[in-house]
Design a protein around this motif. Structure first.
Motif, PDB file in Angstrom:
ATOM      1  N   ILE A 274       0.840  -1.201   0.000  1.00  0.00           N
ATOM      2  CA  ILE A 274       0.000   0.000   0.000  1.00  0.00           C
ATOM      3  C   ILE A 274       0.873   1.248   0.000  1.00  0.00           C
ATOM      4  N   GLN A 275       1.958   1.187   0.768  1.00  0.00           N
ATOM      5  CA  GLN A 275       2.904   2.298   0.798  1.00  0.00           C
ATOM      6  C   GLN A 275       3.433   2.597  -0.608  1.00  0.00           C
ATOM      7  N   VAL A 278       0.866   4.441  -2.399  1.00  0.00           N
ATOM      8  CA  VAL A 278       0.759   5.821  -1.908  1.00  0.00           C
ATOM      9  C   VAL A 278       1.868   6.680  -2.515  1.00  0.00           C
ATOM     10  N   ASN A 279       3.081   6.146  -2.481  1.00  0.00           N
ATOM     11  CA  ASN A 279       4.201   6.903  -3.052  1.00  0.00           C
ATOM     12  C   ASN A 279       3.990   7.168  -4.535  1.00  0.00           C
ATOM     13  N   LEU A 282       1.445   9.899  -4.869  1.00  0.00           N
ATOM     14  CA  LEU A 282       1.993  11.223  -4.555  1.00  0.00           C
ATOM     15  C   LEU A 282       2.893  11.737  -5.670  1.00  0.00           C
TER      16      LEU A 282
END
Lengths: 319, 319
Positions: A274-275, A278-279, A282
């Protein structure tokens, strides 16, 4: 090719084992298929974590433990979690050199792994490396961490049994560090027990453990007094470690803890995936620079931005 | 009520400041509204991070820095990131006591904050506490961490200027710890400079910095030799810190770094919110126990489960 390397790992081929750990360390694409293939062959090895403040003599103790466990005929792997950075390079080389007397023993595998740069955190990478070593047929896998920070605590959360090494005379600040990790220790070692302050440290540890275990016999933690340099208490320690593993196998705590490890692994993998999304979100289009501009001008706050956009982020993640 | 506390914080009311930090520490529901309200009043304070291995004398140095900066008329806040656990309680009490001579000075605010138990990580909580102190009008905010692990590095990533304290004679393992943090230091202090090995440590630091900065003058990092106990080099250090802040203000590195901090904050908040959703998903119905059963029986691997279900997880997250 993955099947070939799995076969070689299971046969104990050192080069394949080292290569697999490098895949994990470098987060190579084939890593997941490799771990998936090894997973069903895991669950046999005993996993011991060794932690404690710098200067407590963990490496010397480790050397003795390796030697005495080898005398019991066990195949041993050591994974040292290395706080060095890509920039400065292999910082615990000194420790590895100290273990070199085992370097020619083919039943002892010693390897360090960087504690930084793992997307899913070092605990996730360590969990994967453990699977390689477990599937390779090592009886005992020892994870050594330097220092006792949050990273080290996370790593210690995924081993079967945690040995916490303390030592007299490291001053107030060390005692402060110690406090944060007293909870994670299963076995306590007071090394350099020939020093004056050793019995005071032992009394302190006993007091803290008394508070922690609330007088519950079941939960009691053994304390060992050792001196790696003076050769005191080492056989007792190694026998005590083996005894504690047996006790945990019998009372079910070992399988409990392994289930807990699988749970943590799931969370590490989920979080890292998930990270990554997210990155990616972004860094896509101008999301991040747009947000930063609003923040720098104090037109919005970080919580406002995240809360407003979190549903949008999650929607994008889904697609 | 939130507006009232924001007003009091801006007026420098110590009890309100302490209360706000407790909200952050305990992750209370009102925390976000508080930070949202304070955010537009932030951006004025200089934020100095002090880190280094245990035993390097950071607390004594800190005492001197507080005193000398007070003599320059600055209002100072100190936030000590405390590795103690809920279980053992306030571990760095000793350090706090050592700073007590400033306890009666109303222009010096000293507070410790636990490094554990923050959903968004300690760096996220520290960033929020910084906003409280910044809005309260402190000129200089000092963040002290004990030890140099991953947690400490994360905390140091959100300050304006990092002062790394090193010390002679802490042995190989300490040097290994040191290696991982050389990158994050802006100002280097070799404390206990009256000791024999101090000049060797200085030469080592110079060598590593030379490699790091590749001879680029612009990037050069000042090194200070101090002895907190012998009162050597302390005024030079404090003047050097102020000079470095000025230099960063002039060449734009300060605003760059603050933008970077906002970026990290966004990521911390996003991650912690998503993490909360992940935990909720795992604990809903029997998702987790079902997954663990499959893993324990080796019917599926952790990667398979996560990859198969990640779209489902993300869908649930969205709802």
């Amino acid at each position: 090719m993955i099947e070939e390397i799995i076969k070689q790992i299971r046969g104990g081929d050192v080069r394949s084992i080292a290569r697999a750990i490098s895949w994990i360390e470098n987060d190579l694409p084939d890593k997941e298929a490799l771990i998936d293939g090894l997973f069903k062959h895991t669950g046999k090895a005993r996993i011991l974590g060794i932690t404690g403040p710098p200067g407590s003599g963990k490496s010397s103790l480790l050397n003795h433990i390796i030697q005495l466990e080898r005398e019991k005929g066990k195949k041993i792997a050591v994974l040292a979690i290395d706080p060095s950075s890509p920039f400065t390079g292999g910082a615990i080389l000194g420790d590895r050199v100290r273990m070199q007397k085992h370097a020619t023993d083919s039943s002892v595998f010693i390897r360090s792994m960087a504690s930084r740069g793992h997307l899913g955190g070092v605990a996730g990478a360590t969990a994967d490396a453990l699977k390689v070593l477990d599937a390779a047929g090592f009886d005992l896998i020892i994870i050594e961490t330097i220092g006792v920070g949050q990273t080290e605590i996370e790593v210690m959360n995924i081993v079967d049994l945690v040995m916490l090494v303390l030592v007299p005379g490291l001053g107030d600040e060390i005692q402060a560090l110690k406090a944060g990790v007293m909870e994670i220790g299963d076995i306590f070692v007071i090394n350099k027990c020939d020093k004056d302050e050793a019995s005071r440290v032992k009394a302190e540890v006993e007091y803290v453990l008394h508070l922690k275990n609330e007088g519950d016999e079941e939960k009691s933690n053994p304390i060992f007094m050792t001196s790696a340099t003076q050769n005191i208490g080492l056989q007792e320690l190694v026998d005590g470690i083996d005894e504690e593993f047996r006790r945990m196998e019998e009372n079910g705590r070992l399988s409990q803890r392994r289930l807990k490890r699988l749970e943590l692994e799931l969370k590490h993998i989920l979080t890292s995936k998930i990270q990554a999304h997210v990155n990616k979100f972004l860094n896509t289009d101008n999301n991040l620079s747009d947000w930063l501009r609003q923040l720098a001008n104090r037109q919005a706050t970080p919580y406002q931005l995240v809360n407003r956009k979190v549903s949008q982020v999650l929607k994008e993640l889904k697609e």
